[in-house]
Design a protein around this motif. Structure first.
Motif, PDB file in Angstrom:
ATOM      1  N   ASP A 108       0.875  -1.176   0.000  1.00 15.76           N
ATOM      2  CA  ASP A 108       0.000   0.000   0.000  1.00 15.76           C
ATOM      3  C   ASP A 108       0.908   1.221   0.000  1.00 15.76           C
ATOM      4  O   ASP A 108       1.707   1.415   0.930  1.00 15.76           O
ATOM      5  N   ALA A 109       0.809   2.058  -1.007  1.00 17.07           N
ATOM      6  CA  ALA A 109       1.696   3.222  -1.132  1.00 17.07           C
ATOM      7  C   ALA A 109       1.576   4.169   0.050  1.00 17.07           C
ATOM      8  O   ALA A 109       2.517   4.890   0.372  1.00 17.07           O
ATOM      9  N   MET A 110       0.440   4.174   0.720  1.00 18.53           N
ATOM     10  CA  MET A 110       0.245   5.070   1.862  1.00 18.53           C
ATOM     11  C   MET A 110       0.952   4.566   3.121  1.00 18.53           C
ATOM     12  O   MET A 110       1.132   5.312   4.075  1.00 18.53           O
ATOM     13  N   ARG A 111       1.347   3.301   3.104  1.00 12.50           N
ATOM     14  CA  ARG A 111       1.950   2.720   4.307  1.00 12.50           C
ATOM     15  C   ARG A 111       3.423   2.387   4.143  1.00 12.50           C
ATOM     16  O   ARG A 111       4.093   2.036   5.119  1.00 12.50           O
ATOM     17  N   ILE A 112       3.919   2.485   2.940  1.00 12.76           N
ATOM     18  CA  ILE A 112       5.304   2.078   2.690  1.00 12.76           C
ATOM     19  C   ILE A 112       6.281   3.050   3.351  1.00 12.76           C
ATOM     20  O   ILE A 112       6.101   4.261   3.311  1.00 12.76           O
ATOM     21  N   GLU A 113       7.287   2.501   3.998  1.00 16.84           N
ATOM     22  CA  GLU A 113       8.259   3.315   4.730  1.00 16.84           C
ATOM     23  C   GLU A 113       9.633   3.324   4.063  1.00 16.84           C
ATOM     24  O   GLU A 113      10.432   4.229   4.313  1.00 16.84           O
ATOM     25  N   SER A 114       9.900   2.313   3.254  1.00 17.97           N
ATOM     26  CA  SER A 114      11.201   2.232   2.597  1.00 17.97           C
ATOM     27  C   SER A 114      11.050   1.511   1.270  1.00 17.97           C
ATOM     28  O   SER A 114      10.064   0.796   1.039  1.00 17.97           O
ATOM     29  N   LEU A 115      12.036   1.707   0.407  1.00 17.43           N
ATOM     30  CA  LEU A 115      12.027   1.082  -0.913  1.00 17.43           C
ATOM     31  C   LEU A 115      13.332   0.316  -1.119  1.00 17.43           C
ATOM     32  O   LEU A 115      14.385   0.733  -0.626  1.00 17.43           O
ATOM     33  N   PRO A 120      15.339   6.425  -4.653  1.00 14.65           N
ATOM     34  CA  PRO A 120      14.666   6.965  -5.833  1.00 14.65           C
ATOM     35  C   PRO A 120      15.000   8.435  -6.050  1.00 14.65           C
ATOM     36  O   PRO A 120      15.155   9.200  -5.085  1.00 14.65           O
ATOM     37  N   THR A 121      15.103   8.831  -7.293  1.00 11.58           N
ATOM     38  CA  THR A 121      15.394  10.229  -7.620  1.00 11.58           C
ATOM     39  C   THR A 121      14.217  10.941  -8.266  1.00 11.58           C
ATOM     40  O   THR A 121      14.139  12.162  -8.266  1.00 11.58           O
ATOM     41  N   VAL A 122      13.286  10.155  -8.834  1.00 11.80           N
ATOM     42  CA  VAL A 122      12.138  10.727  -9.541  1.00 11.80           C
ATOM     43  C   VAL A 122      10.895   9.897  -9.234  1.00 11.80           C
ATOM     44  O   VAL A 122      10.976   8.665  -9.130  1.00 11.80           O
ATOM     45  N   LEU A 123       9.759  10.568  -9.099  1.00  2.00           N
ATOM     46  CA  LEU A 123       8.474   9.890  -8.973  1.00  2.00           C
ATOM     47  C   LEU A 123       7.658  10.182 -10.223  1.00  2.00           C
ATOM     48  O   LEU A 123       7.438  11.343 -10.575  1.00  2.00           O
ATOM     49  N   VAL A 124       7.234   9.126 -10.915  1.00  2.33           N
ATOM     50  CA  VAL A 124       6.384   9.276 -12.101  1.00  2.33           C
ATOM     51  C   VAL A 124       5.249   8.267 -11.967  1.00  2.33           C
ATOM     52  O   VAL A 124       5.501   7.084 -11.720  1.00  2.33           O
ATOM     53  N   ASN A 130      -8.677   8.690  -6.402  1.00  2.00           N
ATOM     54  CA  ASN A 130      -9.215   8.797  -5.048  1.00  2.00           C
ATOM     55  C   ASN A 130      -8.146   8.980  -3.975  1.00  2.00           C
ATOM     56  O   ASN A 130      -8.479   9.355  -2.839  1.00  2.00           O
ATOM     57  N   VAL A 131      -6.875   8.742  -4.303  1.00  2.00           N
ATOM     58  CA  VAL A 131      -5.821   8.886  -3.283  1.00  2.00           C
ATOM     59  C   VAL A 131      -4.632   9.694  -3.809  1.00  2.00           C
ATOM     60  O   VAL A 131      -3.552   9.648  -3.224  1.00  2.00           O
ATOM     61  N   SER A 132      -4.819  10.435  -4.870  1.00  2.00           N
ATOM     62  CA  SER A 132      -3.683  11.073  -5.541  1.00  2.00           C
ATOM     63  C   SER A 132      -2.931  12.052  -4.642  1.00  2.00           C
ATOM     64  O   SER A 132      -1.694  12.011  -4.564  1.00  2.00           O
ATOM     65  N   VAL A 133      -3.643  12.938  -3.962  1.00  2.00           N
ATOM     66  CA  VAL A 133      -2.961  13.927  -3.123  1.00  2.00           C
ATOM     67  C   VAL A 133      -2.277  13.276  -1.926  1.00  2.00           C
ATOM     68  O   VAL A 133      -1.092  13.549  -1.665  1.00  2.00           O
ATOM     69  N   PRO A 134      -2.955  12.409  -1.156  1.00  2.00           N
ATOM     70  CA  PRO A 134      -2.268  11.767  -0.029  1.00  2.00           C
ATOM     71  C   PRO A 134      -1.029  10.976  -0.442  1.00  2.00           C
ATOM     72  O   PRO A 134      -0.009  11.021   0.248  1.00  2.00           O
ATOM     73  N   VAL A 135      -1.113  10.269  -1.571  1.00  2.00           N
ATOM     74  CA  VAL A 135       0.046   9.484  -2.027  1.00  2.00           C
ATOM     75  C   VAL A 135       1.205  10.407  -2.381  1.00  2.00           C
ATOM     76  O   VAL A 135       2.358  10.175  -1.990  1.00  2.00           O
ATOM     77  N   LEU A 136       0.917  11.461  -3.121  1.00  2.00           N
ATOM     78  CA  LEU A 136       1.973  12.394  -3.518  1.00  2.00           C
ATOM     79  C   LEU A 136       2.649  13.015  -2.300  1.00  2.00           C
ATOM     80  O   LEU A 136       3.885  13.042  -2.193  1.00  2.00           O
ATOM     81  N   GLU A 141       7.181  13.440   1.575  1.00  2.00           N
ATOM     82  CA  GLU A 141       7.599  13.483   2.979  1.00  2.00           C
ATOM     83  C   GLU A 141       8.623  12.397   3.306  1.00  2.00           C
ATOM     84  O   GLU A 141       9.635  12.665   3.952  1.00  2.00           O
ATOM     85  N   ARG A 142       8.371  11.185   2.849  1.00  2.00           N
ATOM     86  CA  ARG A 142       9.164  10.037   3.297  1.00  2.00           C
ATOM     87  C   ARG A 142      10.430   9.789   2.501  1.00  2.00           C
ATOM     88  O   ARG A 142      11.362   9.150   2.989  1.00  2.00           O
ATOM     89  N   PHE A 143      10.479  10.285   1.263  1.00  2.00           N
ATOM     90  CA  PHE A 143      11.640  10.003   0.409  1.00  2.00           C
ATOM     91  C   PHE A 143      12.227  11.313  -0.109  1.00  2.00           C
ATOM     92  O   PHE A 143      11.916  11.767  -1.211  1.00  2.00           O
TER      93      PHE A 143
END
Length: 287
Positions: A108-115, A120-124, A130-136, A141-143
């Motif tokens: 779940d992208a909302m719960r992930i703490e590490s990759l 990562p250098t870019v998010l695409v 329904n979750v676009s803003v919270p995920v972004l 915040e985390r990465f």
């Protein structure tokens, strides 16, 4: 090295049929079926051969294949176990020379703490509506290694994210995104490139990370939390003046007014007239 063969509408429907997939509104599943749109997204994102891309919600792999051709490595985060199980086969079929560039994470992208792998250098991503803003905001915040990005979201949300002070669409998402980055609109996307066809328009939002506001040397995270609390309060009743809107958070209208004056902000203004640095100064004083 042979370039990936991008998915078309026939490919997408075939793969969906193979796994018995029926796209659901609950997960905001609208899959890109146009290869030219994928190329445009990858090109607009600026992803290069040295980049490590994180993609949220790869779905059937339309965008993933385009990213694999441009980046050094792609980390794809997918919550649906059926899609996770199918994506490696799609990559092996359409991009056999690029299989080792993909790392697939079921989460779940909302719960992930590490990759896994390099930072990562870019998010695409083509983010679920329904979750676009919270995920972004969560990934920003985390990465903190993510220096830039491009996401496809509902057009209305895109305008909110990119809005500036004084705009009718300026609000909580605008300010919180501005904490992390300079955000801008990067184009519109036709409904016709999706399957199933959504009933809303889509747009691209691009950003470049910049240092967050600072005030008194407080740790960034402490100031961010307090600033976001001020932002939430200021826009909870956006027609109220800041003196009134922040009264409960400050303890009283008088305390709110004192903090606002100390932050060099007119207590008679409304939240929609302030930029993120103004909110940070107010938060510092309220704390």
């Amino acid at each position: 090295m042979t370039a990936p063969r991008l998915l078309n509408a026939t490919d997408v429907r075939r793969i969906a049929a193979d796994i018995g997939l029926r796209p659901t509104k609950q997960r905001g599943q609208n899959f890109v079926v146009d290869a030219n749109t994928v190329r445009r997204i990858v090109r607009t994102s600026g992803v290069g051969v040295d980049d490590v891309v994180v993609e949220v919600g790869p779905g059937l792999g339309s965008l993933t294949l385009g990213l694999l051709d441009a980046a050094r490595h792609v980390v794809a985060v997918e919550i649906d176990p059926v899609l996770v199980a199918r994506l490696p086969a799609t990559v092996a079929e359409h991009a056999p020379d690029h299989v080792d560039r993909l790392h697939l994470v079921e989460a779940d992208a909302m719960r992930i703490e590490s990759l896994p792998g390099p930072a990562p250098t870019v998010l695409v991503a083509n983010l679920p509506y329904n979750v676009s803003v919270p995920v972004l905001l969560t990934f920003l915040e985390r990465f903190d290694s993510i220096a830039s990005g491009l996401v496809m979201v509902q057009a209305e949300v895109a305008h909110r994210l990119a809005a500036g002070p004084g705009s009718r669409t300026y609000g909580v998402p605008s300010v919180k995104a501005a904490w992390y980055a300079d955000v801008r609109l990067a184009g519109t996307i036709s409904r016709s490139v999706f399957w199933p066809t959504p009933n809303v328009d889509s747009a691209l939002v691009a950003w470049t990370r910049r240092p967050p506001p600072t005030t008194d040397g407080r740790p960034d995270e402490d100031l961010r939390r307090s600033t976001f609390a001020v932002v939430d309060a200021a826009f909870a009743q956006r027609r109220k003046t800041l003196r009134s809107a922040l009264a409960r958070l400050a303890g009283s209208p008088g305390a709110a007014e004192q903090a606002l004056i100390g932050a060099d902000v007119d207590p008679g203004l409304r939240g929609e007239q302030l930029e993120v640095g103004d909110f940070a100064r107010i938060a510092s004083l309220l704390s």
